[in-house]
Design a protein around this motif. Sequence first.
Motif, PDB file in Angstrom:
ATOM      1  N   PRO A 135      -2.186  -5.837  -0.550  1.00  0.00           N
ATOM      2  CA  PRO A 135      -3.340  -6.732  -0.451  1.00  0.00           C
ATOM      3  C   PRO A 135      -4.592  -6.139  -1.081  1.00  0.00           C
ATOM      4  CG  PRO A 135      -2.995  -5.623   1.633  1.00  0.00           C
ATOM      5  CD  PRO A 135      -1.873  -5.185   0.729  1.00  0.00           C
ATOM      6  N   THR A 136      -5.572  -6.976  -1.299  1.00  0.00           N
ATOM      7  CA  THR A 136      -6.895  -6.546  -1.769  1.00  0.00           C
ATOM      8  C   THR A 136      -7.926  -6.934  -0.727  1.00  0.00           C
ATOM      9  OG1 THR A 136      -7.204  -8.631  -2.969  1.00  0.00           O
ATOM     10  CG2 THR A 136      -6.269  -6.778  -4.200  1.00  0.00           C
ATOM     11  N   LEU A 140      -1.277   2.122   6.257  1.00  0.00           N
ATOM     12  CA  LEU A 140      -0.212   3.121   6.234  1.00  0.00           C
ATOM     13  C   LEU A 140       0.875   2.799   5.222  1.00  0.00           C
ATOM     14  CD1 LEU A 140      -1.575   3.441   9.135  1.00  0.00           C
ATOM     15  CD2 LEU A 140       0.596   4.452   9.801  1.00  0.00           C
ATOM     16  N   GLY A 141       0.906   1.579   4.718  1.00  0.00           N
ATOM     17  CA  GLY A 141       1.962   1.233   3.776  1.00  0.00           C
ATOM     18  C   GLY A 141       2.086  -0.266   3.611  1.00  0.00           C
ATOM     19  N   PHE A 142       3.129  -0.666   2.907  1.00  0.00           N
ATOM     20  CA  PHE A 142       3.258  -2.078   2.528  1.00  0.00           C
ATOM     21  C   PHE A 142       4.714  -2.520   2.616  1.00  0.00           C
ATOM     22  CE2 PHE A 142       0.125   0.195  -0.098  1.00  0.00           C
ATOM     23  CZ  PHE A 142      -1.039  -0.342   0.432  1.00  0.00           C
ATOM     24  N   VAL A 143       5.315  -2.368   3.809  1.00  0.00           N
ATOM     25  CA  VAL A 143       6.713  -2.761   3.939  1.00  0.00           C
ATOM     26  C   VAL A 143       6.885  -4.274   3.782  1.00  0.00           C
ATOM     27  CG1 VAL A 143       7.340  -0.792   5.365  1.00  0.00           C
ATOM     28  CG2 VAL A 143       6.579  -2.902   6.461  1.00  0.00           C
ATOM     29  N   GLY A 144       5.783  -5.018   3.902  1.00  0.00           N
ATOM     30  CA  GLY A 144       5.845  -6.454   3.655  1.00  0.00           C
ATOM     31  C   GLY A 144       5.974  -6.803   2.192  1.00  0.00           C
ATOM     32  N   SER A 149      -6.244  -9.198   9.760  1.00  0.00           N
ATOM     33  CA  SER A 149      -6.455  -7.908  10.422  1.00  0.00           C
ATOM     34  C   SER A 149      -7.916  -7.497  10.324  1.00  0.00           C
ATOM     35  CB  SER A 149      -5.565  -6.824   9.796  1.00  0.00           C
ATOM     36  OG  SER A 149      -4.208  -7.049  10.081  1.00  0.00           O
ATOM     37  N   LEU A 150      -8.506  -7.667   9.145  1.00  0.00           N
ATOM     38  CA  LEU A 150      -9.933  -7.379   8.994  1.00  0.00           C
ATOM     39  C   LEU A 150     -10.773  -8.237   9.930  1.00  0.00           C
ATOM     40  CD1 LEU A 150     -10.518  -7.005   5.145  1.00  0.00           C
ATOM     41  CD2 LEU A 150     -10.848  -5.249   6.886  1.00  0.00           C
ATOM     42  N   ARG A 151     -10.397  -9.504  10.033  1.00  0.00           N
ATOM     43  CA  ARG A 151     -11.153 -10.430  10.883  1.00  0.00           C
ATOM     44  C   ARG A 151     -10.956 -10.152  12.368  1.00  0.00           C
ATOM     45  NH1 ARG A 151      -9.313 -15.647   7.242  1.00  0.00           N
ATOM     46  NH2 ARG A 151     -11.023 -15.551   5.704  1.00  0.00           N
ATOM     47  N   PRO A 170       1.142  -0.844   8.833  1.00  0.00           N
ATOM     48  CA  PRO A 170       2.125  -0.346   7.862  1.00  0.00           C
ATOM     49  C   PRO A 170       2.789  -1.481   7.088  1.00  0.00           C
ATOM     50  CG  PRO A 170       3.113  -0.431  10.038  1.00  0.00           C
ATOM     51  CD  PRO A 170       1.717  -0.997  10.181  1.00  0.00           C
ATOM     52  N   VAL A 171       2.321  -2.716   7.285  1.00  0.00           N
ATOM     53  CA  VAL A 171       3.003  -3.888   6.740  1.00  0.00           C
ATOM     54  C   VAL A 171       2.320  -4.427   5.493  1.00  0.00           C
ATOM     55  CG1 VAL A 171       3.789  -6.240   7.218  1.00  0.00           C
ATOM     56  CG2 VAL A 171       3.887  -4.500   9.024  1.00  0.00           C
ATOM     57  N   GLY A 172       0.984  -4.605   5.550  1.00  0.00           N
ATOM     58  CA  GLY A 172       0.260  -5.178   4.420  1.00  0.00           C
ATOM     59  C   GLY A 172       0.563  -6.657   4.278  1.00  0.00           C
ATOM     60  N   GLY A 173       0.566  -7.140   3.041  1.00  0.00           N
ATOM     61  CA  GLY A 173       0.893  -8.536   2.799  1.00  0.00           C
ATOM     62  C   GLY A 173      -0.178  -9.489   3.278  1.00  0.00           C
TER      63      GLY A 173
END
Length: 321
Positions: free
Chosen positions: A241-242, A233-237, A220-222, A211-214
């Motif tokens: 990101p792409t 879930l979202g981008f509270v950071g 996370s992918l790695r 839910p953070v992104g950034g």
Amino acid sequence: MQAALVTRLDGPVAVEVADVDAPEAGGRVLIDVAAAGVTYPDVLLTRGEYQMKPTPPFVPGSEVAGTVRSAPEGSGFAAGDRVAALCGIGGFAEVAAAGADSVFPLPDDVSFAEGAALPVNHLTAELALGRRGRVQAGETVLVHGAAGGVGAAAVQVAKVLGARVLAVTSTEEKAALARRLGADETLPVDGFKDAARELTDGRGVDVVVDPVGGDRFTDSLRSLAREGRLLVLGFVGGEIPTVKVNRLLLANTSVVGVAWGELVMATPGLLQEQWARLLPHLEAGALRPAVGATHPLADAGAALARLDERRALGNVVLTVP
């Protein structure tokens, strides 16, 4: 009745408590509110940054718990029933209105403060990990923001699904909360990818809840194992990101969007189906929101600011006299 009003779109500082007209039933369930959950979308509403953009003055608050004041015939509810509910807007008030399909029975041993913190975060986590993430017993789930509202809910929902949970937190205080919620391991933000790899003997995790992104998105992918799923879930950071899709191709991994509100509006009956899946775990005590701070209704602005400034540990709840 007393209610917290957003008087202008200047953030939590623009929230004032005033007397307003109580809502009319209009075929809905009327609820005497005992507690209201404070969520990140409520913060966005105070600045006009949410997809729903009501014109000030308006009463924010999407989730409540309390007792039924009145209910339409055939709704399944009656005056005096203990309930939690999703009202969309208008929850920061002494009385709220919700459609019967968005009202849920609340077990007697779940407090109103806990009940008010349940619907948005736990139903979001249930959709993310169940329908969208398809988590299976024995899989490993890494949760970012694991001491926040939706992150804490994801820790608990992943555990009742039988997963091993690795919780990523920014402080030891937040790590301690994640462990109390059931996390098997806690990891610091810095170096979480390597720590997750080490804890899975180099394999990686099956699911990441983000839910953070950034800037943590790429790691996370790695962190994913082969055929792993990253749930967005979202981008509270702040930063959206792409992803370079070749990363998905190389490891047969997936990035999965989780827009709970959009799917709920497009799928009649989904809310009640979700609650029915959560209810046995609520009755057994396996699911309990971590209520980290309570504020009286008069301090709604301060409660929203706590969330806006990322000072919240667990859920923030308003209590209504």
